[in-house]
Design a protein around this motif. Structure first.
Motif, PDB file in Angstrom:
ATOM      1  N   CYS A   7       0.750  -1.235   0.015  1.00 16.39           N
ATOM      2  CA  CYS A   7      -0.014  -0.007  -0.052  1.00 16.39           C
ATOM      3  C   CYS A   7       0.866   1.167   0.007  1.00 16.39           C
ATOM      4  O   CYS A   7       1.706   1.182   0.809  1.00 16.39           O
ATOM      5  CB  CYS A   7      -0.904   0.004   1.176  1.00 16.39           C
ATOM      6  SG  CYS A   7      -1.904   1.549   1.171  1.00 16.39           S
ATOM      7  N   ILE A   9      -0.015   4.160   0.825  1.00 13.26           N
ATOM      8  CA  ILE A   9      -0.364   4.781   2.019  1.00 13.26           C
ATOM      9  C   ILE A   9       0.155   4.435   3.278  1.00 13.26           C
ATOM     10  O   ILE A   9       0.674   5.281   4.191  1.00 13.26           O
ATOM     11  CB  ILE A   9      -2.103   4.945   2.331  1.00 13.26           C
ATOM     12  CG1 ILE A   9      -2.704   5.283   0.833  1.00 13.26           C
ATOM     13  CG2 ILE A   9      -2.487   5.882   3.294  1.00 13.26           C
ATOM     14  CD1 ILE A   9      -2.649   6.856   0.539  1.00 13.26           C
ATOM     15  N   CYS A  10      -0.080   2.952   3.602  1.00 14.09           N
ATOM     16  CA  CYS A  10       0.112   2.615   4.732  1.00 14.09           C
ATOM     17  C   CYS A  10       1.027   1.534   5.075  1.00 14.09           C
ATOM     18  O   CYS A  10       1.461   0.876   6.111  1.00 14.09           O
ATOM     19  CB  CYS A  10      -1.173   2.241   5.718  1.00 14.09           C
ATOM     20  SG  CYS A  10      -1.911   0.792   5.065  1.00 14.09           S
ATOM     21  N   GLY A  12       0.706  -1.474   4.019  1.00 17.97           N
ATOM     22  CA  GLY A  12      -0.194  -2.822   4.206  1.00 17.97           C
ATOM     23  C   GLY A  12      -0.027  -3.633   2.902  1.00 17.97           C
ATOM     24  O   GLY A  12       0.405  -3.086   2.149  1.00 17.97           O
ATOM     25  N   CYS A  48      -6.270  -1.989   0.002  1.00 23.62           N
ATOM     26  CA  CYS A  48      -5.391  -2.434   1.172  1.00 23.62           C
ATOM     27  C   CYS A  48      -6.249  -3.015   2.178  1.00 23.62           C
ATOM     28  O   CYS A  48      -7.241  -2.319   2.702  1.00 23.62           O
ATOM     29  CB  CYS A  48      -4.663  -1.193   1.515  1.00 23.62           C
ATOM     30  SG  CYS A  48      -3.751  -1.327   2.934  1.00 23.62           S
ATOM     31  N   CYS A  51      -5.745   0.046   5.449  1.00 23.19           N
ATOM     32  CA  CYS A  51      -6.444   1.330   5.437  1.00 23.19           C
ATOM     33  C   CYS A  51      -7.522   1.286   4.384  1.00 23.19           C
ATOM     34  O   CYS A  51      -8.096   2.391   4.393  1.00 23.19           O
ATOM     35  CB  CYS A  51      -5.286   2.409   5.043  1.00 23.19           C
ATOM     36  SG  CYS A  51      -4.685   2.354   3.476  1.00 23.19           S
TER      37      CYS A  51
HETATM   38 ZN   LIG Z   1      -3.055   0.944   3.338  1.00 28.39          ZN
END
Ligand SMILES: [Zn+2]
Length: 408
Positions: A7, A9-10, A12, A48, A51
């Protein structure tokens, strides 16, 4: 097992739910003789597990998408012009009423929104990497910096102009994979009670309408209230308002503020609850969406073949970026679509990316009218159908494929 990736963003695990196959750069319209060196990548989307952010599985280098010749002009549509004038006027009467306010727009395109802010005498800056459209804005007296917005650029803007009351972005923020740098820059740039407002296609509408052609290289993320809330929290920001918009087939205007600076509205709670009730990012819902899109594609190709077998002339209307997805996913080429008409001069005389269908000026549409037009710019359907009443009067029909294949 579905493919996975990390991911953006995070960090994950993102699991793929939809593969649209080999696709070109959606806005790379080429000269008819120079299609040999086209860039292709695999267009696929996943979500994801941590998130919930829906995102592309593969990233396309940004310089291949946004450059001097980027052909999309926001001012091309009357409806969008009115929309952005409305956005600017609202900022001028709400967020920009303090002492010497300052607004920054990320991806200001040809200045459609900033023009209103500039004319009101309010300090503003557009940050726009695509040189051609940035020049159009600058020629109208709008302040533009030709650059990709990221943290280092935000810090230079802060140094030169001070804090921003509003950072705005329309149909741009979802284009940027490296959001960590962008959000860090926005957090540094915002005044204590400032807001970051962005408008982008809503995954909830894409799934509800099977509008899969919102998925192309430039749209890296497909936001929901839940995923935006999670993303904001990871960057010291907070989702404080959401507003549904009819633009581009269904969008949401998200408002982020510094954490704790504003109280989230009831609309945020309501949309989060609605998404949870729908199971919007659950694997079963997203796999159902992918299956429904595959049926749409098969129906569309069958319809085009039937029209051809009946000797009907079929052309495309609107050589949009999103049309690259449907044409390449369905394998629709010049054998099924004679040409596509489009009002953007930079696309005329060229061929569509990957599928090499000629693009002609709007005049080609009526000389003579075809039997059927595939409406590729379906997000502007009302505006287009109101303009083309003579086509309908002459017996012409419209072929649409969102939310399902239909001739009307
Ligand atoms: Zn994520």
């Amino acid at each position: 097992m579905s493919p996975t990736t990390e991911c953006r963003i995070c960090s994950g695990t993102v699991t793929e739910f939809f593969d649209l196959g080999r696709q070109p750069i959606a806005d790379a319209f080429r000269e008819p003789g120079s299609t040999a060196e086209e860039f292709f990548y695999r267009l696929a989307v996943g979500t994801c597990a941590d998130c919930t952010m829906a995102q592309l599985m593969e990233e396309v280098p940004r310089d291949l998408m946004f450059h001097q010749d980027y052909p999309y002009h926001s001012s091309g549509s009357t409806v969008m012009r009115a929309h952005f004038e409305g956005v600017a006027k609202r900022f001028l009467t709400t967020e920009l009423t303090g002492d010497d306010p300052f607004l920054v727009e990320i991806g200001s395109n040809d200045g459609i929104m900033l023009k209103v802010v500039a004319e009101a005498g309010v300090r503003h800056l557009g940050v726009e990497p695509s040189g051609g459209v940035a020049d159009l804005a600058a020629a109208q007296g709008i302040n533009v910096r030709k650059d990709f917005f990221e943290e280092s650029v935000a810090l230079e803007v802060l140094e030169a102009h001070g804090r921003a009351d509003v950072v705005f972005s329309a149909n741009t923020f979802s284009h940027i994979p490296y959001v960590d740098s962008v959000l860090a820059g926005i957090r540094a740039l915002l005044a204590p009670n400032g807001v970051f407002v962005f408008e982008d296609p809503y995954l909830g509408d894409i799934v509800a309408k099977s509008s899969f052609d919102q998925i192309y290289d430039e749209h890296f993320y497909f936001f929901t209230a839940r995923s935006v809330k999670n993303m904001a929290a990871a960057s010291g920001l907070e989702l404080v308002d959401v507003e549904r918009l009819p633009t581009h087939g269904g969008e949401i205007r998200y408002t982020l503020a510094l954490s704790g600076a504003r109280t989230p509205s009831a609309a945020v709670r309501e949309l989060l609850a609605e998404e949870d009730a729908r199971g919007l990012t659950d694997a079963a819902v997203l796999e159902g969406f992918a299956a429904s899109v595959a049926r749409n594609r098969d129906d569309l190709v069958a319809e085009l073949r039937r029209l051809k077998a009946e000797g009907k002339r079929v052309v495309g209307y609107g050589a949009t970026a999103k049309s690259a997805t449907v044409l390449n996913y369905a394998g629709i080429g010049p054998d099924l679509l004679e040409f596509i008409c489009d009002s953007t001069p930079a696309k005329q005389g060229r061929v569509t990316p990957g599928t090499h269908i000629p693009v002609r000026p709007p005049e080609a549409f009526s000389s003579p009218y075809p039997d059927c037009a595939l409406l590729l710019a379906w997000n502007h359907a009302d505006e287009i159908m109101a303009k083309e009443t003579a086509y309908r009067d002459a017996g012409g029909t419209w072929l649409t494929y969102v939310p399902e294949v239909r001739i009307s």
